[in-house]
Design a protein around this motif. Structure first.
Motif, PDB file in Angstrom:
ATOM      1  N   GLY A 119      -7.708   4.967  -1.770  1.00 45.81           N
ATOM      2  CA  GLY A 119      -8.487   3.733  -1.853  1.00 45.81           C
ATOM      3  C   GLY A 119      -7.925   2.799  -2.899  1.00 45.81           C
ATOM      4  N   PHE A 120      -7.551   3.345  -4.053  1.00 41.60           N
ATOM      5  CA  PHE A 120      -6.952   2.541  -5.124  1.00 41.60           C
ATOM      6  C   PHE A 120      -5.663   1.873  -4.650  1.00 41.60           C
ATOM      7  CE2 PHE A 120      -3.652   2.351  -8.406  1.00 41.60           C
ATOM      8  CZ  PHE A 120      -4.241   1.498  -9.326  1.00 41.60           C
ATOM      9  N   CYS A 121      -4.806   2.641  -3.996  1.00 41.89           N
ATOM     10  CA  CYS A 121      -3.516   2.105  -3.550  1.00 41.89           C
ATOM     11  C   CYS A 121      -3.696   1.038  -2.469  1.00 41.89           C
ATOM     12  CB  CYS A 121      -2.626   3.237  -3.031  1.00 41.89           C
ATOM     13  SG  CYS A 121      -2.113   4.387  -4.320  1.00 41.89           S
ATOM     14  N   GLY A 180      -3.670  -3.431   7.007  1.00 39.84           N
ATOM     15  CA  GLY A 180      -2.273  -3.031   6.837  1.00 39.84           C
ATOM     16  C   GLY A 180      -2.097  -2.101   5.650  1.00 39.84           C
ATOM     17  N   ALA A 181      -2.793  -2.397   4.548  1.00 39.18           N
ATOM     18  CA  ALA A 181      -2.679  -1.557   3.354  1.00 39.18           C
ATOM     19  C   ALA A 181      -3.234  -0.154   3.603  1.00 39.18           C
ATOM     20  CB  ALA A 181      -3.412  -2.220   2.186  1.00 39.18           C
ATOM     21  N   GLY A 198       0.824  -1.212   0.000  1.00 33.40           N
ATOM     22  CA  GLY A 198       0.000   0.000   0.000  1.00 33.40           C
ATOM     23  C   GLY A 198       0.849   1.248   0.000  1.00 33.40           C
ATOM     24  N   SER A 199       1.910   1.253   0.811  1.00 30.69           N
ATOM     25  CA  SER A 199       2.816   2.405   0.879  1.00 30.69           C
ATOM     26  C   SER A 199       3.543   2.612  -0.446  1.00 30.69           C
ATOM     27  CB  SER A 199       3.856   2.204   1.997  1.00 30.69           C
ATOM     28  OG  SER A 199       3.240   2.047   3.237  1.00 30.69           O
ATOM     29  N   ILE A 200       4.048   1.506  -1.013  1.00 31.40           N
ATOM     30  CA  ILE A 200       4.774   1.609  -2.291  1.00 31.40           C
ATOM     31  C   ILE A 200       3.868   2.149  -3.389  1.00 31.40           C
ATOM     32  CG2 ILE A 200       5.833   0.243  -4.139  1.00 31.40           C
ATOM     33  CD1 ILE A 200       7.006  -1.571  -1.945  1.00 31.40           C
ATOM     34  N   ILE A 202      -2.570  -7.572  -4.184  1.00 29.18           N
ATOM     35  CA  ILE A 202      -1.277  -8.204  -4.484  1.00 29.18           C
ATOM     36  C   ILE A 202      -0.921  -9.218  -3.400  1.00 29.18           C
ATOM     37  CG2 ILE A 202       1.213  -7.792  -4.669  1.00 29.18           C
ATOM     38  CD1 ILE A 202       0.510  -5.047  -5.926  1.00 29.18           C
ATOM     39  N   THR A 203      -1.108  -8.823  -2.141  1.00 32.37           N
ATOM     40  CA  THR A 203      -0.806  -9.718  -1.027  1.00 32.37           C
ATOM     41  C   THR A 203      -1.661 -10.980  -1.079  1.00 32.37           C
ATOM     42  OG1 THR A 203      -0.260  -7.782   0.340  1.00 32.37           O
ATOM     43  CG2 THR A 203      -0.622  -9.863   1.493  1.00 32.37           C
TER      44      THR A 203
END
Length: 337
Positions: free
Chosen positions: A260-262, A289-290, A154-156, A269-270
């Motif tokens: 929200g998208f990120c 977490g995201a 999410g951060s990336i 992905i996870t």
């Protein structure tokens, strides 16, 4: 593996109970898939749950390899211990914890409630020797890793988007990501269906093997098990657990469409990675977490750490609480079934 004598009506009752858990899994975890897209105003709640339910069901055509189902059905407790009492206790423990956390609006893990239920009922019957330590350690490890991976991805994603679109105006970014969030929410729902439906498939498969209706060496359970579990979780999502939406969508951090998208993409992905590896992870842990990762990548104060901390406490108590109730339910089941 020895065959347990289970009457047909008890077997049907337990399969119905497993599908009820699956329905409640979708009902309880609907918030995970739709909270971000609803809280950002991209979709109305009714439209969002319909989309999430559709992609939960569509996952049956995408995740053909039932690695997660095999991990739950054959890699959590010793097959020789499994009987109708153990499965009854496990399902009651998991359903009880789901009801409690849904009532209080706590985004806990249905997956780990089920694992805790299996552990509690198996230990009540045969002690700790009934547990498969390698499978349980992998699951417990991902209680920590899944939210961290969600946070990382999410951060990336948030940092990449900020870097790519730093010259764009907020209005343009909002318009683009309102459309892109439809894609990310769909992918997250696909991952949710693919990982979570397989957990119930694993339980029913375990029961059928114990009763002699399926071979322990079979690579997959009967097709009716797979279809019914995917249908049950998608129906649960369609009804939606509205109490948890607000906690996930706004109380942890304030989300805009780009956030929200990120968060959804990082979570998806996870889930795709975990499902491919056959690891029964928590979709709740992953998306939480995201969301935290998205908020923290903007500034640490954007995250309401007190709310996040309360959610983590619920995660810690999930397995022991559901295991405790499952052990009691096993004792009751031995006397009434």
């Amino acid at each position: 593996m020895h065959t347990v004598q289970i009457s047909l009506h008890i077997l049907v009752l337990l399969i119905v109970l497993a599908l009820l858990f699956d329905f409640m899994n979708g009902f309880h975890d609907a918030a995970n898939a739709i909270a971000t897209v609803v809280s950002t105003g991209v979709l109305r709640p009714q439209t969002a749950v319909a989309m999430a339910a559709f992609f939960n069901l569509a996952a049956v055509f995408v995740f053909h390899q039932l690695h997660v189902a095999a991990s739950v059905g054959k890699g959590t407790i010793e097959p020789a211990v499994v009987d109708h009492y153990v499965v009854f206790g496990a399902l009651i423990g998991a359903i009880f914890w789901n009801l409690v956390t849904w009532y209080y609006g706590i985004p806990s893990s249905s997956s780990h409630a089920l694992i805790g239920g299996l552990v509690g009922s198996a230990v009540a019957k045969a002690g700790t020797g009934a547990l498969i330590s390698s499978g349980l350690l992998k699951t417990i490890l991902f209680i920590v890793l899944s939210p961290l991976l969600g946070l990382l991805f999410g951060s990336i994603m948030m940092l990449m988007v900020s870097w790519i679109f730093f010259r764009s105006t907020p209005r343009k970014i909002d318009g683009w990501f309102r459309r892109l969030q439809l894609l990310s929410a769909s992918m997250y729902s696909l991952g949710h269906g693919g990982n979570d439906a397989q957990k119930t498939i694993g339980v029913i498969w375990m029961l059928l093997i114990a009763a002699g209706y399926s071979s322990a060496g079979a690579e997959a359970p009967p097709m009716w098990v797979i279809i019914s579990c995917y249908c049950a979780i998608s129906l649960g999502t369609l009804f939606g657990g509205w109490r948890i939406v607000k906690t996930m969508g706004q109380k942890i951090t304030k989300l805009k469409p780009v956030g929200g998208f990120c968060a959804e993409t990082g979570g998806a992905i996870t889930l795709f990675i975990a499902t491919a590896l056959g690891i029964p992870v928590s979709t709740t842990h992953t998306i939480t977490g995201a969301i935290v990762g998205v908020g923290a990548s903007q500034k640490m104060s954007a995250v309401r750490w007190g709310v996040a901390g309360n959610i983590v406490w619920a995660w810690i108590f999930t397995i022991p609480a559901s295991a405790f109730v499952a052990a009691i339910a096993w004792w009751v089941g031995v006397r009434i079934l």
